[in-house]
Design a protein around this motif. Structure first.
Motif, PDB file in Angstrom:
ATOM      1  N   UNK A  96      65.038  25.690  19.136  1.00 13.04           N
ATOM      2  CA  UNK A  96      63.887  25.157  19.868  1.00 13.04           C
ATOM      3  C   UNK A  96      64.007  25.479  21.363  1.00 13.04           C
ATOM      4  N   UNK A  97      65.191  25.344  21.902  1.00 17.71           N
ATOM      5  CA  UNK A  97      65.396  25.604  23.331  1.00 17.71           C
ATOM      6  C   UNK A  97      65.215  27.083  23.649  1.00 17.71           C
ATOM      7  N   UNK A  98      65.679  27.950  22.738  1.00 15.26           N
ATOM      8  CA  UNK A  98      65.478  29.395  22.952  1.00 15.26           C
ATOM      9  C   UNK A  98      63.993  29.728  22.904  1.00 15.26           C
ATOM     10  N   UNK A  99      63.264  29.120  21.980  1.00 13.29           N
ATOM     11  CA  UNK A  99      61.814  29.335  21.925  1.00 13.29           C
ATOM     12  C   UNK A  99      61.163  28.914  23.242  1.00 13.29           C
ATOM     13  N   UNK A 100      61.591  27.782  23.781  1.00 12.87           N
ATOM     14  CA  UNK A 100      61.056  27.319  25.070  1.00 12.87           C
ATOM     15  C   UNK A 100      61.394  28.310  26.183  1.00 12.87           C
ATOM     16  N   UNK A 101      62.616  28.854  26.164  1.00 19.35           N
ATOM     17  CA  UNK A 101      63.009  29.844  27.174  1.00 19.35           C
ATOM     18  C   UNK A 101      62.167  31.108  27.057  1.00 19.35           C
ATOM     19  N   UNK A 102      61.908  31.525  25.821  1.00 18.23           N
ATOM     20  CA  UNK A 102      61.070  32.710  25.602  1.00 18.23           C
ATOM     21  C   UNK A 102      59.688  32.496  26.198  1.00 18.23           C
ATOM     22  N   UNK A 103      59.099  31.348  25.918  1.00 22.89           N
ATOM     23  CA  UNK A 103      57.758  31.051  26.427  1.00 22.89           C
ATOM     24  C   UNK A 103      57.738  30.991  27.951  1.00 22.89           C
ATOM     25  N   UNK A 104      58.835  30.520  28.542  1.00 21.42           N
ATOM     26  CA  UNK A 104      58.922  30.416  30.004  1.00 21.42           C
ATOM     27  C   UNK A 104      59.150  31.780  30.654  1.00 21.42           C
ATOM     28  N   UNK A 105      60.107  32.557  30.105  1.00 18.52           N
ATOM     29  CA  UNK A 105      60.529  33.798  30.754  1.00 18.52           C
ATOM     30  C   UNK A 105      59.586  34.971  30.523  1.00 18.52           C
ATOM     31  N   UNK A 106      58.819  34.940  29.430  1.00 20.08           N
ATOM     32  CA  UNK A 106      57.932  36.059  29.122  1.00 20.08           C
ATOM     33  C   UNK A 106      56.930  36.293  30.244  1.00 20.08           C
ATOM     34  N   UNK A 107      56.597  35.240  30.968  1.00 21.64           N
ATOM     35  CA  UNK A 107      55.570  35.319  32.019  1.00 21.64           C
ATOM     36  C   UNK A 107      55.995  36.208  33.179  1.00 21.64           C
ATOM     37  N   UNK A 108      57.308  36.369  33.365  1.00 17.15           N
ATOM     38  CA  UNK A 108      57.781  37.150  34.514  1.00 17.15           C
ATOM     39  C   UNK A 108      58.212  38.568  34.129  1.00 17.15           C
ATOM     40  N   UNK A 109      57.984  38.950  32.888  1.00 11.45           N
ATOM     41  CA  UNK A 109      58.406  40.264  32.416  1.00 11.45           C
ATOM     42  C   UNK A 109      57.330  41.319  32.643  1.00 11.45           C
ATOM     43  N   UNK A 110      57.657  42.424  33.337  1.00 15.85           N
ATOM     44  CA  UNK A 110      56.675  43.507  33.526  1.00 15.85           C
ATOM     45  C   UNK A 110      56.183  44.102  32.205  1.00 15.85           C
ATOM     46  N   UNK A 111      57.045  44.108  31.187  1.00 12.72           N
ATOM     47  CA  UNK A 111      56.669  44.661  29.884  1.00 12.72           C
ATOM     48  C   UNK A 111      56.373  43.543  28.888  1.00 12.72           C
ATOM     49  N   UNK A 112      55.724  42.504  29.394  1.00 11.16           N
ATOM     50  CA  UNK A 112      55.491  41.288  28.605  1.00 11.16           C
ATOM     51  C   UNK A 112      54.728  41.559  27.320  1.00 11.16           C
ATOM     52  N   UNK A 113      53.710  42.409  27.359  1.00  9.96           N
ATOM     53  CA  UNK A 113      52.895  42.632  26.159  1.00  9.96           C
ATOM     54  C   UNK A 113      53.677  43.349  25.068  1.00  9.96           C
ATOM     55  N   UNK A 114      54.528  44.292  25.470  1.00  8.88           N
ATOM     56  CA  UNK A 114      55.377  44.980  24.483  1.00  8.88           C
ATOM     57  C   UNK A 114      56.349  43.981  23.863  1.00  8.88           C
ATOM     58  N   UNK A 115      56.975  43.153  24.707  1.00 10.26           N
ATOM     59  CA  UNK A 115      57.914  42.147  24.207  1.00 10.26           C
ATOM     60  C   UNK A 115      57.211  41.179  23.267  1.00 10.26           C
ATOM     61  N   UNK A 116      56.039  40.732  23.675  1.00  8.99           N
ATOM     62  CA  UNK A 116      55.292  39.764  22.868  1.00  8.99           C
ATOM     63  C   UNK A 116      54.968  40.339  21.487  1.00  8.99           C
ATOM     64  N   UNK A 117      54.468  41.571  21.469  1.00  6.45           N
ATOM     65  CA  UNK A 117      54.111  42.197  20.196  1.00  6.45           C
ATOM     66  C   UNK A 117      55.334  42.379  19.307  1.00  6.45           C
ATOM     67  N   UNK A 118      56.432  42.823  19.903  1.00  2.45           N
ATOM     68  CA  UNK A 118      57.661  43.025  19.151  1.00  2.45           C
ATOM     69  C   UNK A 118      58.167  41.720  18.531  1.00  2.45           C
ATOM     70  N   UNK A 119      58.233  40.664  19.329  1.00  3.48           N
ATOM     71  CA  UNK A 119      58.774  39.400  18.846  1.00  3.48           C
ATOM     72  C   UNK A 119      57.852  38.737  17.825  1.00  3.48           C
ATOM     73  N   UNK A 120      56.561  38.828  18.036  1.00  4.46           N
ATOM     74  CA  UNK A 120      55.628  38.196  17.104  1.00  4.46           C
ATOM     75  C   UNK A 120      55.557  38.927  15.769  1.00  4.46           C
ATOM     76  N   UNK A 121      55.688  40.260  15.807  1.00  2.00           N
ATOM     77  CA  UNK A 121      55.556  41.039  14.563  1.00  2.00           C
ATOM     78  C   UNK A 121      56.868  41.239  13.826  1.00  2.00           C
ATOM     79  N   UNK A 122      57.977  41.373  14.564  1.00  2.00           N
ATOM     80  CA  UNK A 122      59.236  41.712  13.891  1.00  2.00           C
ATOM     81  C   UNK A 122      60.414  40.833  14.299  1.00  2.00           C
ATOM     82  N   UNK A 123      60.189  39.849  15.172  1.00  2.00           N
ATOM     83  CA  UNK A 123      61.267  38.968  15.600  1.00  2.00           C
ATOM     84  C   UNK A 123      61.394  37.749  14.699  1.00  2.00           C
ATOM     85  N   UNK A 124      62.507  37.008  14.859  1.00  7.77           N
ATOM     86  CA  UNK A 124      62.694  35.794  14.065  1.00  7.77           C
ATOM     87  C   UNK A 124      63.791  34.929  14.679  1.00  7.77           C
TER      88      UNK A 124
END
Length: 431
Positions: free
Chosen positions: A281-309
């Motif tokens: 749960x804490x890692x999920x919260x960190x992901x939601x917090x840190x994704x906002x500052x990533x220049x490649x946020x959309x690539x990361x988001x797509x990767x994690x949502x489609x193939x992450x776990x």
């Protein structure tokens, strides 16, 4: 962001895991057809074909292949013009990679039996290797280090680098890395035509014995097709990271470690295993917090949502079992006692042990090679290394006495196989 969440106690977990890992690695038929045409053309017309494709795809106006080869002075100049911090980092990384790979050198050996028969193995380096390096804006000097240094350590006599320069754009870090690694010749060509030039040879580009290095779908398809004419390192799939954590590492660290592979492309895979559900749960919260500052946020988001776990396991022993099934490219053991857990790991490209050991250190400067097996191929293959640029010849020198013993054995077996010439060849040496 919604990442898949699994628990190994679920009745459907095994099926869900198989579906998560499924990746259609088959080559695209249209890409393969284009590549086949390019390779055939390069094989028939040599330099002329390479020039035409380079002019078309990379928008270069070179009239001769000689215009596409960079002199050594250009590489040295690129190294000298780097900012001091970059130049020193490149040199330090290269030295660490070199020291590590020197430990991998294989030696020739032999032994003599009681009757004087000598048996052994002679190890020699490949004569000439081709290194494909992505070019333009998406350029990776670390790929130069990881492919060129083990080849040079192995004793490869000549290293030919090809790098596309679309629109004439040359990446100075890539050229500087070539200088640091001692690359012998550099051609500003890319794509399937560059692979074809290296595999078949042209009037200007010498034929190599093996082609290594990453590339796009066209490069991968070309490497598949020329395998057998030359050797290749591997046909790599999307990047992967699997993190096993006991729940005691900073969740921001783990989230960013997952990002470090997810940012490669939308097909990259990042998975976390932990026995601590609250930590997930804490890692999920960190992901939601840190994704906002990533220049490649959309690539990361797509990767994690489609193939992450995020997967909750019973304990670390079960995590190791699952890791062996996944056989990841990169495996981080972010636990209190990583050495003990490592003993349970059988299948992984590279194992990063302890909370301080993030995967990105391995990508650039730790020392071991970052060219690693993907798509579960770590079950039967290994990281790129010096051994990929060396080959082994068997040594057999039978004494007159040894021929009496071996001749009878060989003759009996050869007659059993119906190969009379084999048998008689051995029997001629019998007294």
């Amino acid at each position: 962001m919604k990442i898949r969440r699994y628990t190994t106690t679920d009745a459907t977990f095994e099926a869900s895991l198989k579906q998560l890992l499924a990746f259609e690695g088959a080559q695209d038929d249209q890409v393969d057809a284009v590549v086949a045409g390019i390779l055939n053309d390069v094989k028939k017309r040599g330099d002329a074909a390479v020039l035409e494709y380079t002019q078309r795809f990379d928008r270069l106006s070179a009239d001769r292949m000689d215009d596409l080869e960079l002199p050594q002075a250009r590489l040295t100049e690129a190294l000298g013009n780097l900012p001091t911090e970059q130049r020193e980092a490149l040199k330090q990384a290269a030295e660490r990679v070199r020291i590590y790979h020197e430990k991998q050198l294989m030696s020739s050996w032999s032994y003599t039996e009681a009757d004087g028969t000598m048996l052994g193995q002679q190890v020699t380096a490949l004569d000439r290797v081709g290194l494909y390096v992505p070019g333009g804006k998406a350029a990776y000097p670390s790929s130069v280090l990881m492919n060129a240094i083990p080849a040079k350590v192995a004793g490869v006599q000549e290293l030919i680098m090809v790098v596309p320069t679309p629109g004439g754009e040359r990446n100075p870090l890539v050229l500087a890395a070539a200088a640091v690694c001692g690359v012998d010749r550099v051609f500003c060509i890319g794509g399937a035509q560059a692979v074809g030039a290296l595999a078949y040879g042209t009037e200007t580009v010498p034929q190599v014995d093996k082609i290594v290095g990453p590339g796009n779908a066209y490069v991968a398809a070309a490497k598949r097709r020329v395998f057998g004419v030359v050797g290749i390192d591997m046909v790599a799939g999307p990047s992967e990271i699997l993190v096993i954590c006991d729940g005691k590492t900073d969740p921001d660290w783990v989230a960013m470690d997952l990002f470090s592979q997810a940012e490669h492309d939308e097909l990259a895979q990042a998975i976390l295993l932990s026995p601590d559900g609250a930590f997930l749960d804490r890692v999920q919260a960190s992901i939601d917090k840190l994704i906002k500052e990533m220049p490649r946020a959309e690539i990361i988001r797509t990767s994690l949502e489609n193939r992450g776990a995020l997967i909750q396991v019973r304990d670390l022993d079960e995590a190791a079992e699952i890791a062996n099934y996944i056989s990841p490219e990169h495996l981080e053991l972010s636990v209190e006692d990583p050495i003990t857990l490592t003993r349970q790991i059988k299948h992984a490209g590279a194992i990063f042990m302890g909370r301080q050991t993030c995967e990105s250190l391995g990508d650039y400067c730790a020392g071991p090679n970052h060219v690693l097996p993907t798509s579960r191929t770590a079950r039967f293959s290994s990281p790129l290394g010096v051994y990929d640029f060396q080959k082994r010849s068997s040594l057999i020198m039978v004494s007159a006495e040894g021929a009496q013993t071996l001749g009878k054995i060989a003759g009996t077996l050869a007659y059993g196989e119906g190969l009379q010439a084999h048998a008689r060849s051995a029997e001629y040496r019998l007294k």
